[in-house]
Motif scaffolding. Structure first.
Motif, PDB file in Angstrom:
ATOM      1  N   LEU A  18       0.729  -1.151  -0.278  1.00 54.85           N
ATOM      2  CA  LEU A  18      -0.099  -0.028  -0.193  1.00 54.85           C
ATOM      3  C   LEU A  18       0.873   1.256   0.058  1.00 54.85           C
ATOM      4  N   CYS A  19       1.993   1.308   0.811  1.00 53.63           N
ATOM      5  CA  CYS A  19       3.041   2.372   0.743  1.00 53.63           C
ATOM      6  C   CYS A  19       3.348   2.597  -0.707  1.00 53.63           C
ATOM      7  N   ALA A  20       3.886   1.713  -1.144  1.00 50.77           N
ATOM      8  CA  ALA A  20       4.428   1.767  -2.633  1.00 50.77           C
ATOM      9  C   ALA A  20       3.351   2.219  -3.571  1.00 50.77           C
ATOM     10  N   TYR A  21       2.148   1.957  -3.345  1.00 49.74           N
ATOM     11  CA  TYR A  21       1.018   2.240  -4.273  1.00 49.74           C
ATOM     12  C   TYR A  21       0.901   3.742  -4.030  1.00 49.74           C
ATOM     13  N   VAL A  22       0.686   4.379  -2.847  1.00 46.38           N
ATOM     14  CA  VAL A  22       0.353   5.618  -2.684  1.00 46.38           C
ATOM     15  C   VAL A  22       1.443   6.801  -2.631  1.00 46.38           C
ATOM     16  N   CYS A  23       2.805   6.331  -3.110  1.00 47.50           N
ATOM     17  CA  CYS A  23       3.886   7.016  -3.025  1.00 47.50           C
ATOM     18  C   CYS A  23       3.837   8.027  -4.260  1.00 47.50           C
ATOM     19  N   PRO A  24       3.731   9.129  -4.162  1.00 41.70           N
ATOM     20  CA  PRO A  24       3.707  10.126  -5.359  1.00 41.70           C
ATOM     21  C   PRO A  24       5.177   9.994  -6.267  1.00 41.70           C
ATOM     22  N   VAL A  25       6.234   9.786  -5.691  1.00 40.40           N
ATOM     23  CA  VAL A  25       7.378   9.921  -6.470  1.00 40.40           C
ATOM     24  C   VAL A  25       7.854   8.333  -6.749  1.00 40.40           C
ATOM     25  N   LYS A  26       7.130   7.389  -6.559  1.00 39.32           N
ATOM     26  CA  LYS A  26       7.377   5.888  -6.620  1.00 39.32           C
ATOM     27  C   LYS A  26       8.815   5.490  -6.343  1.00 39.32           C
ATOM     28  N   ILE A  27       9.072   5.674  -5.150  1.00 43.35           N
ATOM     29  CA  ILE A  27      10.526   5.393  -4.665  1.00 43.35           C
ATOM     30  C   ILE A  27      10.675   3.909  -4.055  1.00 43.35           C
ATOM     31  N   LEU A  28       9.125   3.568  -3.470  1.00 45.44           N
ATOM     32  CA  LEU A  28       9.083   2.358  -2.716  1.00 45.44           C
ATOM     33  C   LEU A  28       8.809   1.084  -3.381  1.00 45.44           C
ATOM     34  N   ARG A  29       9.340   0.155  -3.012  1.00 49.40           N
ATOM     35  CA  ARG A  29       9.055  -1.384  -3.706  1.00 49.40           C
ATOM     36  C   ARG A  29       9.294  -2.365  -2.768  1.00 49.40           C
ATOM     37  N   LEU A  30       8.610  -3.486  -3.166  1.00 48.51           N
ATOM     38  CA  LEU A  30       8.636  -4.530  -2.144  1.00 48.51           C
ATOM     39  C   LEU A  30       9.880  -5.235  -2.354  1.00 48.51           C
ATOM     40  N   ASN A  31      10.679  -5.889  -1.684  1.00 48.49           N
ATOM     41  CA  ASN A  31      12.053  -6.365  -1.902  1.00 48.49           C
ATOM     42  C   ASN A  31      11.656  -7.793  -2.102  1.00 48.49           C
ATOM     43  N   LYS A  32      11.816  -8.195  -3.516  1.00 52.33           N
ATOM     44  CA  LYS A  32      11.587  -9.725  -3.681  1.00 52.33           C
ATOM     45  C   LYS A  32      12.638 -10.566  -3.536  1.00 52.33           C
ATOM     46  N   GLU A  33      13.947  -9.774  -3.209  1.00 57.74           N
ATOM     47  CA  GLU A  33      14.947 -10.780  -2.664  1.00 57.74           C
ATOM     48  C   GLU A  33      15.207 -11.095  -1.164  1.00 57.74           C
ATOM     49  N   SER A  34      14.306 -10.379  -0.518  1.00 55.82           N
ATOM     50  CA  SER A  34      14.399 -10.529   1.031  1.00 55.82           C
ATOM     51  C   SER A  34      13.209 -11.026   1.816  1.00 55.82           C
ATOM     52  N   VAL A  35      13.193 -11.794   2.634  1.00 56.31           N
ATOM     53  CA  VAL A  35      12.012 -12.412   3.504  1.00 56.31           C
ATOM     54  C   VAL A  35      12.478 -11.755   4.810  1.00 56.31           C
ATOM     55  N   ASN A  36      11.374 -11.374   5.454  1.00 57.58           N
ATOM     56  CA  ASN A  36      11.468 -10.787   6.870  1.00 57.58           C
ATOM     57  C   ASN A  36      11.112 -12.275   7.885  1.00 57.58           C
ATOM     58  N   ILE A  37      11.055 -11.733   9.187  1.00 59.31           N
ATOM     59  CA  ILE A  37      11.008 -12.940  10.040  1.00 59.31           C
ATOM     60  C   ILE A  37       9.446 -13.334   9.980  1.00 59.31           C
ATOM     61  N   LYS A  38       8.492 -12.730   9.265  1.00 59.65           N
ATOM     62  CA  LYS A  38       7.015 -13.392   9.250  1.00 59.65           C
ATOM     63  C   LYS A  38       6.851 -14.119   8.058  1.00 59.65           C
ATOM     64  N   GLY A  39       8.005 -13.875   7.168  1.00 56.66           N
ATOM     65  CA  GLY A  39       7.910 -14.509   5.822  1.00 56.66           C
ATOM     66  C   GLY A  39       7.463 -13.998   4.710  1.00 56.66           C
ATOM     67  N   TYR A  40       7.449 -12.391   4.896  1.00 54.42           N
ATOM     68  CA  TYR A  40       6.928 -11.569   3.728  1.00 54.42           C
ATOM     69  C   TYR A  40       8.022 -10.814   3.303  1.00 54.42           C
ATOM     70  N   ASN A  41       7.971 -10.351   2.014  1.00 53.30           N
ATOM     71  CA  ASN A  41       8.856  -9.588   1.172  1.00 53.30           C
ATOM     72  C   ASN A  41       8.650  -8.133   1.763  1.00 53.30           C
ATOM     73  N   PRO A  42       9.624  -7.551   2.633  1.00 51.79           N
ATOM     74  CA  PRO A  42       9.397  -6.345   3.195  1.00 51.79           C
ATOM     75  C   PRO A  42       9.687  -5.092   2.059  1.00 51.79           C
ATOM     76  N   VAL A  43       8.888  -3.940   2.479  1.00 50.52           N
ATOM     77  CA  VAL A  43       9.159  -2.745   1.678  1.00 50.52           C
ATOM     78  C   VAL A  43      10.599  -2.030   1.726  1.00 50.52           C
ATOM     79  N   GLY A  44      11.128  -1.485   0.584  1.00 48.94           N
ATOM     80  CA  GLY A  44      12.354  -0.799   0.716  1.00 48.94           C
ATOM     81  C   GLY A  44      12.352   0.555  -0.198  1.00 48.94           C
ATOM     82  N   CYS A  45      13.234   1.372   0.038  1.00 47.85           N
ATOM     83  CA  CYS A  45      13.191   2.432  -0.695  1.00 47.85           C
ATOM     84  C   CYS A  45      14.609   2.578  -1.805  1.00 47.85           C
TER      85      CYS A  45
END
Length: 71
Positions: A18-45
């Protein structure tokens, strides 16, 4: 234009994008190469120099994992 500093709590991110979707300058992306402790791909700038510190990402995040500060 304001510059921003973003801080993420990667361990709590559910990778909803959701954060990446609303970012007006489109600098946020989900990190497909990383998985957090909960098993999700976290967001990154991908280009912090383009951040305008609008706070849209932090407002939209359902888990409040993003902190935006103006520099």
């Amino acid at each position: 234009m304001a510059k921003g500093k973003l801080t993420f709590d990667y361990a709590k991110c559910k990778g909803c994008g959701l954060c990446a979707y609303v970012c007006p300058v489109k600098i946020l992306r989900l990190n497909k190469e990383s998985v957090n402790i909960k098993g999700y791909n976290p967001v990154g700038c991908i280009d912090i120099d383009k951040c305008i510190a609008c706070g849209s990402c932090a407002i939209m995040c359902p888990d409040s994992i993003i902190k935006v500060e103006k520099e």
